[in-house]
Design an enzyme around this catalytic site. Structure first.
Site, PDB file in Angstrom:
ATOM      1  N   TYR A 161       0.848  -1.243   0.017  1.00  0.00           N
ATOM      2  CA  TYR A 161      -0.019   0.003   0.154  1.00  0.00           C
ATOM      3  C   TYR A 161       0.937   1.280   0.079  1.00  0.00           C
ATOM      4  O   TYR A 161       0.437   2.426  -0.292  1.00  0.00           O
ATOM      5  CB  TYR A 161      -0.826  -0.058   1.200  1.00  0.00           C
ATOM      6  CG  TYR A 161      -2.154  -0.828   0.929  1.00  0.00           C
ATOM      7  CD1 TYR A 161      -3.554  -0.190   0.950  1.00  0.00           C
ATOM      8  CD2 TYR A 161      -2.342  -1.907   0.971  1.00  0.00           C
ATOM      9  CE1 TYR A 161      -4.631  -0.897   0.462  1.00  0.00           C
ATOM     10  CE2 TYR A 161      -3.176  -2.825   0.723  1.00  0.00           C
ATOM     11  CZ  TYR A 161      -4.561  -2.253   0.707  1.00  0.00           C
ATOM     12  OH  TYR A 161      -5.733  -2.989   0.500  1.00  0.00           O
ATOM     13  N   LYS A 231       3.311 -13.653   6.524  1.00  0.00           N
ATOM     14  CA  LYS A 231       3.463 -14.758   5.362  1.00  0.00           C
ATOM     15  C   LYS A 231       5.194 -15.226   5.389  1.00  0.00           C
ATOM     16  O   LYS A 231       5.605 -15.010   4.506  1.00  0.00           O
ATOM     17  CB  LYS A 231       3.124 -14.420   4.251  1.00  0.00           C
ATOM     18  CG  LYS A 231       3.175 -15.617   3.287  1.00  0.00           C
ATOM     19  CD  LYS A 231       2.338 -16.814   3.532  1.00  0.00           C
ATOM     20  CE  LYS A 231       2.141 -17.915   2.467  1.00  0.00           C
ATOM     21  NZ  LYS A 231       1.426 -19.039   3.084  1.00  0.00           N
ATOM     22  N   ASP A 285      -2.403 -17.496   5.510  1.00  0.00           N
ATOM     23  CA  ASP A 285      -3.489 -18.460   5.043  1.00  0.00           C
ATOM     24  C   ASP A 285      -3.962 -19.177   6.196  1.00  0.00           C
ATOM     25  O   ASP A 285      -5.316 -19.379   6.227  1.00  0.00           O
ATOM     26  CB  ASP A 285      -2.990 -19.075   3.901  1.00  0.00           C
ATOM     27  CG  ASP A 285      -1.674 -19.835   4.159  1.00  0.00           C
ATOM     28  OD1 ASP A 285      -0.860 -19.324   5.142  1.00  0.00           O
ATOM     29  OD2 ASP A 285      -1.410 -20.739   3.598  1.00  0.00           O
ATOM     30  N   ASP A 309      -6.151  -6.144   5.564  1.00  0.00           N
ATOM     31  CA  ASP A 309      -7.174  -5.728   4.625  1.00  0.00           C
ATOM     32  C   ASP A 309      -8.143  -6.927   4.404  1.00  0.00           C
ATOM     33  O   ASP A 309      -9.259  -7.035   4.514  1.00  0.00           O
ATOM     34  CB  ASP A 309      -6.764  -5.339   3.252  1.00  0.00           C
ATOM     35  CG  ASP A 309      -7.995  -4.436   2.782  1.00  0.00           C
ATOM     36  OD1 ASP A 309      -8.929  -3.928   3.316  1.00  0.00           O
ATOM     37  OD2 ASP A 309      -7.728  -3.629   1.686  1.00  0.00           O
TER      38      ASP A 309
END
Length: 422
Positions: A161, A231, A285, A309
């Site tokens: 972002y 991640k 995930d 988000d």
């Protein structure tokens, strides 16, 4: 007041929120503060006045008074200033410290990737905070939506972002590609042909301040855990670094107030000390799965911009959707509440849409002001209204025997319940 405003009318009856001497984040809040409000684009013209009405009622019922100061961004700013984000708006948000806004649409060719992101950056609102909890009576796609009671702290200024990217077909992207392949040794990593390239910055500074904000929140609100979501198994120098820097904050700055999950099992056989916050981490995930399968095991999430988000929207789906989900942006000594949903221009001005997300974003504003009684009153009144089946069209079509109300009628019902509950 230090800034000379051009087209903003500053209320004469209200007082300015200030910082407590010697601090950078402790607010001195008068009983009659001046609160800036941006209605925003599209349905902002419907939901913002509804939120004002409810927040005023709750404030007055608990001995306070809000003096609203109307500011402009997006379409309303173009009409008034011929620009999307005028200096008047930015300076007022800085000076008056605590504010609320509706949804904004960034027009093509505006000079900003996103007006929302631009505001966060200009005000250094580095933590996007999204509480997710179920209100009785709200239809949900899961069987036990009440298990969801989670607050996501999403880093607001970094990650993808940050907007550092180069467009396919430009000289710049070819220079970056050549640098990556020839000078950095990643030959044959990028396929031939048109390519867009982006850079994902994750800094120690940005990570530690948002994790610190999350841990502080957990301690102040009797939450059991803070989970670092990343991640890092794939992105070892960005997302894994976020995890590592997050643990550093916990271990080096909080002493016995926090305990890591590893220490919890190695030294305490899984039993958390009383009043200590457990800091753990989860792969992103897997975390999306656990939102559904182990919902009640998570309290506070600290994560990066893009992960936050995804996670907050997925969590919002479990409690009824984005029309219900509130949000806010925190910086040091500054605060801007905003709903999670977009501007939905096709419904603008129809007095039709659900203002709950904007109203509950205002509830976070009341909490930031230290008006916890007023904040509780807002939540209880909204819940009582929805539980009675008096709802806007989006919920009425899902509730057997529900009564469909206009946006303004729904706000009137909530205000009546505020008065009844106070």
């Amino acid at each position: 007041m230090s800034y000379d405003y051009d087209k903003v009318e500053v209320p004469t009856d209200g007082e300015q929120i200030t910082l407590e001497d010697g601090t950078d984040d402790t607010l001195e809040v008068p009983d009659n503060p001046i609160i800036p409000i941006i209605y925003g684009d599209g349905i902002g013209q419907d939901v913002a006045p509804a939120a004002q009405q409810v927040l005023e009622a709750a404030a007055q019922a608990t001995g306070h008074d809000i003096n609203w100061m109307r500011l402009y961004a997006g379409e309303a700013a173009r009409e008034k200033y011929d620009e999307n984000l005028p200096d008047d708006t930015v300076e007022a948000l800085k000076e008056f410290r605590c504010s609320i806004k509706g949804p904004l649409t960034t027009p093509v060719g505006s000079g900003f990737r996103s007006l929302n992101v631009a505001l966060r950056k200009k005000l250094d609102l580095y933590a996007n905070v999204r509480p997710t909890y179920h209100l009785d009576g709200v239809p949900s796609p899961v069987s036990e939506p009440g298990q969801m009671d989670m607050v996501t702290f999403r880093e607001n200024t970094e990650d993808v972002y940050a907007g550092i990217e180069w467009e396919a077909g430009t000289d710049e992207v070819e220079q970056v590609k050549a640098f990556v392949e020839d000078e950095m040794g990643y030959d044959n990593t990028i396929h031939d042909g048109p390519v867009g390239i982006g850079v994902k910055p994750i800094t120690e500074f940005g990570t530690k301040r948002v994790v610190r904000k999350a841990i502080d929140y957990a301690l102040e609100n009797d939450r059991d855990s803070v989970t670092l979501v990343h991640k890092g198994n794939i992105m070892k120098f960005t997302e894994a670094a976020f995890r590592d820097w997050g643990y550093e904050v916990a271990e080096e700055e909080y002493g016995d107030e926090v305990i890591t999950e590893d220490t919890l099992w190695e030294e305490n056989d899984g039993d958390a000390p009383e009043d200590a916050v457990v800091v753990n981490d989860r792969i992103a995930d897997n975390m999306l799965q656990q939102l559904l399968t182990r919902t009640d095991q998570y309290d506070v999430i600290a994560t990066m911009n893009l992960n936050g988000d995804y996670l907050s929207d997925a969590a919002g789906a479990q409690i009824g959707g984005l029309g219900i989900a509130p949000g806010a942006n925190y910086g040091d000594g500054r605060f801007l509440a905003e709903p999670v949903h977009g501007s939905a221009p096709k419904y603008a001005g129809q007095d039709k849409v659900n203002p709950t997300a904007m109203i509950l974003s205002g509830r976070i504003l009341l909490e930031r002001l230290g008006w916890d009684d007023a904040a509780t009153l807002v939540r209880d009144a909204v819940e009582q209204t929805i539980s009675a089946g008096k709802v806007t069209y989006d919920l009425e079509r899902q509730i057997e025997g529900g009564e469909k109300l206009a946006t303004s009628e729904f706000a009137d019902e909530i205000v009546a319940n505020v008065e009844q509950l106070s």
